[in-house]
Motif scaffolding. Structure first.
Motif, PDB file in Angstrom:
ATOM      1  N   HIS A 253      16.802   6.511-177.722  1.00 37.16           N
ATOM      2  CA  HIS A 253      16.054   7.351-176.783  1.00 37.16           C
ATOM      3  C   HIS A 253      15.430   8.577-177.421  1.00 37.16           C
ATOM      4  O   HIS A 253      14.581   9.220-176.823  1.00 37.16           O
ATOM      5  CB  HIS A 253      16.936   7.791-175.616  1.00 37.16           C
ATOM      6  CG  HIS A 253      17.411   6.655-174.762  1.00 37.16           C
ATOM      7  ND1 HIS A 253      18.483   6.746-173.926  1.00 37.16           N
ATOM      8  CD2 HIS A 253      16.951   5.379-174.634  1.00 37.16           C
ATOM      9  CE1 HIS A 253      18.671   5.588-173.304  1.00 37.16           C
ATOM     10  NE2 HIS A 253      17.753   4.744-173.726  1.00 37.16           N
TER      11      HIS A 253
ATOM     12  N   ARG B 262      20.962  -6.375-165.286  1.00 35.05           N
ATOM     13  CA  ARG B 262      21.110  -5.523-166.461  1.00 35.05           C
ATOM     14  C   ARG B 262      20.075  -4.389-166.470  1.00 35.05           C
ATOM     15  O   ARG B 262      20.396  -3.231-166.682  1.00 35.05           O
ATOM     16  CB  ARG B 262      20.996  -6.387-167.734  1.00 35.05           C
ATOM     17  CG  ARG B 262      20.814  -5.631-169.025  1.00 35.05           C
ATOM     18  CD  ARG B 262      21.985  -4.713-169.362  1.00 35.05           C
ATOM     19  NE  ARG B 262      21.682  -3.933-170.565  1.00 35.05           N
ATOM     20  CZ  ARG B 262      20.987  -2.804-170.567  1.00 35.05           C
ATOM     21  NH1 ARG B 262      20.562  -2.276-169.432  1.00 35.05           N
ATOM     22  NH2 ARG B 262      20.732  -2.192-171.695  1.00 35.05           N
TER      23      ARG B 262
ATOM     24  N   TYR C 257      27.224   0.245-170.610  1.00 35.99           N
ATOM     25  CA  TYR C 257      26.361  -0.941-170.677  1.00 35.99           C
ATOM     26  C   TYR C 257      25.552  -0.813-171.955  1.00 35.99           C
ATOM     27  O   TYR C 257      25.653   0.193-172.654  1.00 35.99           O
ATOM     28  CB  TYR C 257      25.447  -1.046-169.444  1.00 35.99           C
ATOM     29  CG  TYR C 257      24.555   0.145-169.177  1.00 35.99           C
ATOM     30  CD1 TYR C 257      25.061   1.299-168.582  1.00 35.99           C
ATOM     31  CD2 TYR C 257      23.198   0.126-169.530  1.00 35.99           C
ATOM     32  CE1 TYR C 257      24.255   2.394-168.336  1.00 35.99           C
ATOM     33  CE2 TYR C 257      22.383   1.228-169.279  1.00 35.99           C
ATOM     34  CZ  TYR C 257      22.913   2.356-168.685  1.00 35.99           C
ATOM     35  OH  TYR C 257      22.113   3.440-168.447  1.00 35.99           O
TER      36      TYR C 257
END
Ligand code: FAD
Ligand code: MLT
Ligand code: ZN
Length: 475
Positions: free
Chosen positions: A429, A339, A385
């Protein structure tokens, strides 16, 4: 439409010989002007933006940061605060010749309280080093992310990083108990509390969490840390459909309850990139979707019983088609890397357009499907993801090289799609350089105006991280 290219250079002063003399007088040996040493600080982790700074300053103390900023403010010199330079939105590197102020040498733990688990440290502590420090004392950091080996806690706080454990321990807005911040004019704000509860007026530290270096330089942090779990298990599962993945999530929350510490996913396109570019092989059989579940608890028997009951149920209901469990440290690491290393695998696939979207969880994969259909064969890879437990999708699109036509097909499509569903165009982010002008897709004009007012109050000359976070008309 809004632009991601930077605006013209603002009329900041250019660094002179006298300025360098001043910096060398207060930071002897820590005023870096060698272009080879500056190179890595001028380029971001993704190698997608490049500044042309000629000075990198490496203070060790809050007093030195204060002296630097007081001087820069009086001289009208622009400053780019920088931690581990792992940011993904172009916020961590200069756009033009801004002075880089690095926290790399501010890496001391200041105190640790064994009873409360509160750690107080300088902003430049590397996340992984802090984790090690705490593990030796039977505690852990409440956040974990793939960039842990390089990112600094100050950078984590400045971006309000989410990461892999947010589902369990919550965001830094809850676990950061105190901050010390230096303002643009050099004044030091001491909000370095170590209290769980403090309702004496406004919670000022929140203003700096997620402010991406535009309101002040964070110099110290106190964080509330959880106890180190006695038992950790990681499960890697395969799912045939995203519907089944969501049902698995619901079942998992119900059956694992308080020991669930992460629920992450990647799609088969991510797996293909891990195989191709990093030679990581699939630990189970090929499936359209993969899940990484982590449990962390205080009793190995209790945890393993719960986990196996859950796995039986998920298999019996045919929600998952294959899976493997790890209890041993090295296998846990290996499963997590499937991951955590998707980001790295993408960098080998070509130029990467990254989107970090928050949505009601049942919608997150629909965006990937719609984008694939919308782009057809114009992209090399379109992958999904992310942090299912937090409703946070990472949609990444690659092409052999930078491709303006492809970009025009992606944006504003992706932002409109998100805004129509009241999602966030940056879940974790930040906005940095790349996303600053898209802020209106997720914030009202009243909210953005108030951001501008706060920026003006705290940094009237706009020297701190110019061209970042705020839309162009407010910098
Ligand atoms: P930098 O990149 O140096 O800076 C980031 C921003 O903060 C810049 O705007 C900078 O000006 C500002 N800043 C830095 N230090 C200070 C300071 N002391 N005071 C004021 N401003 C400051 N993010 C997530 O949220 N979740 C993830 O799971 C995740 N995984 C990642 C995995 C990889 C492989 C990579 C490369 C990045 C990942 N990120 C993730 C991005 C994330 O934002 C960063 O890793 C991290 O939070 C940034 O810390 P840094 O020290 O590198 O900050
Ligand atoms: C992640 O969750 O892997 C990080 O946020 C990095 C990325 O988005 O690629
Ligand atoms: Zn993430």
């Amino acid at each position: 439409g809004p632009k991601s290219s930077p605006p013209e250079r603002l009329p900041f002063t250019r660094v002179t010989k006298e300025d360098l003399d001043f910096f060398r007088s207060i930071l002897p040996g820590r005023t870096i002007t060698d272009p080879d040493l500056l190179e890595s600080s001028n380029v971001d982790w993704l190698k997608s933006v490049r500044g042309s700074s000629e000075v990198l300053l490496r203070p060790q103390t809050t007093a030195e940061v204060s002296q630097i900023l007081r001087y820069c403010n009086s001289r009208n010199l622009a400053v780019n605060p920088q931690g581990g330079n792992t940011g993904l939105v172009g916020g961590s590197v200069p756009v033009y010749d801004e002075i880089i102020l690095s926290t790399a040498l501010m890496n001391k733990v200041l105190s640790f309280d064994h009873v409360s688990g509160i750690v107080t440290c300088q902003a430049g502590c590397v996340l992984e080093s802090l984790s090690q420090y705490l593990e030796e004392r039977d505690y852990i950091m409440p956040l974990d992310l793939g960039a842990k080996g390089s990112c600094h806690i100050g950078g984590n706080v400045a971006t309000n990083a989410g990461g892999l454990r947010l589902l369990r321990y919550g965001s830094l807005r809850g676990t950061v108990l105190g901050l010390e911040v230096v303002f643009a004019d050099g004044r030091v704000l001491d909000c370095l509390a170590t209290l769980r509860k403090d309702n004496t007026g406004y919670d000022l530290k929140q203003l700096f969490i997620g402010s991406e270096g535009t309101l002040g330089v964070i110099t110290a942090v106190s964080v509330l840390c959880p106890r180190k779990p006695k038992s950790v298990n990681v499960v890697f599962l395969g799912c045939g459909t995203f519907e089944n993945l969501l049902k698995t999530f619901q079942l998992c929350r119900g059956m694992l309850g308080e020991i669930l510490s992460a629920f992450e996913f990647l799609d088969s396109e991510c797996m293909r990139l891990l195989n191709t570019h990093l030679k990581l092989s699939n630990p189970i059989s090929d499936c359209p979707f993969y899940i990484v579940i982590e449990t962390a608890g205080s009793d190995p028997n209790h945890d393993s019983e719960k986990l196996h009951n859950f796995l039986d149920e998920a298999m019996n209901a045919a929600l998952v088609t294959d899976g493997t469990v790890a209890t041993e440290e090295s296998k846990i690491k290996a499963l997590w890397s499937m991951r955590e290393r998707v980001t790295e695998a993408l960098t080998h696939d070509g130029f990467t357009y990254k989107y970090d979207i928050s949505l009601p969880v049942e919608l997150i994969y629909r965006l990937v499907l719609d984008m694939r259909q919308h782009l057809g064969d114009r992209a090399r890879s379109v992958v999904g993801y992310g942090h299912v437990g937090d409703g946070n999708l990472h949609l990444n699109i690659t092409s052999p090289a930078k491709d303006p036509a492809l970009l025009a097909a992606i944006e504003p499509f992706v932002y409109e799609w998100t805004a129509q569903r009241r999602g966030s165009i940056s879940a974790e982010h930040g906005l940095g350089l790349k996303k600053r002008n898209y802020i209106y897709y997720s914030k009202s004009s009243q909210a953005v105006t108030l951001m501008g007012d706060i920026k003006h109050m705290l940094d009237p000359k706009g020297i701190l991280n110019p061209y970042k976070t705020l839309p162009d008309h407010l910098t």
